[in-house]
Design a protein around this motif. Structure first.
Motif, PDB file in Angstrom:
ATOM      1  N   LYS A 175      11.744 -15.372 -20.300  1.00 13.32           N
ATOM      2  CA  LYS A 175      10.276 -15.322 -20.358  1.00 13.32           C
ATOM      3  C   LYS A 175       9.826 -14.049 -21.068  1.00 13.32           C
ATOM      4  N   ARG A 218       7.492 -10.992 -21.609  1.00 12.11           N
ATOM      5  CA  ARG A 218       6.633 -10.168 -20.752  1.00 12.11           C
ATOM      6  C   ARG A 218       5.996  -9.109 -21.634  1.00 12.11           C
ATOM      7  N   GLU A 253       3.032 -11.722 -17.671  1.00 14.20           N
ATOM      8  CA  GLU A 253       3.619 -12.831 -18.430  1.00 14.20           C
ATOM      9  C   GLU A 253       2.560 -13.659 -19.142  1.00 14.20           C
TER      10      GLU A 253
END
Length: 76
Positions: free
Chosen positions: A54, A56, A71
């Protein structure tokens, strides 16, 4: 590790580094809006990283002080 696996690992690593460099150039220094609880805050993006697949973003408020990794954000 065989030569083929080693080369694939090196190519994959270089691709990831190139992708992160592109993301850093695309986002760092830009303004965005972040929702934090009941607040919607205008922020500047200071850094980008990828954790567990993910993206960030390290952000700081335009007015005020502090930093947080988030996020989700909306570019201005």
């Amino acid at each position: 590790m065989g030569v083929d696996n080693y080369l694939l690992t090196v190519i994959t690593h270089r691709h990831r580094v190139a992708s992160m460099n592109e993301k850093i150039q695309k986002y760092v220094g830009k303004r965005a809006v972040v929702e934090m609880g009941a607040f919607i805050v205008k922020v500047e993006i200071l850094d980008v990283k990828n954790t567990y697949g993910k993206d960030r973003f390290l952000v700081t408020p335009v007015a005020g002080k502090g930093e947080a990794w988030v996020e989700k954000l909306i570019l201005d």
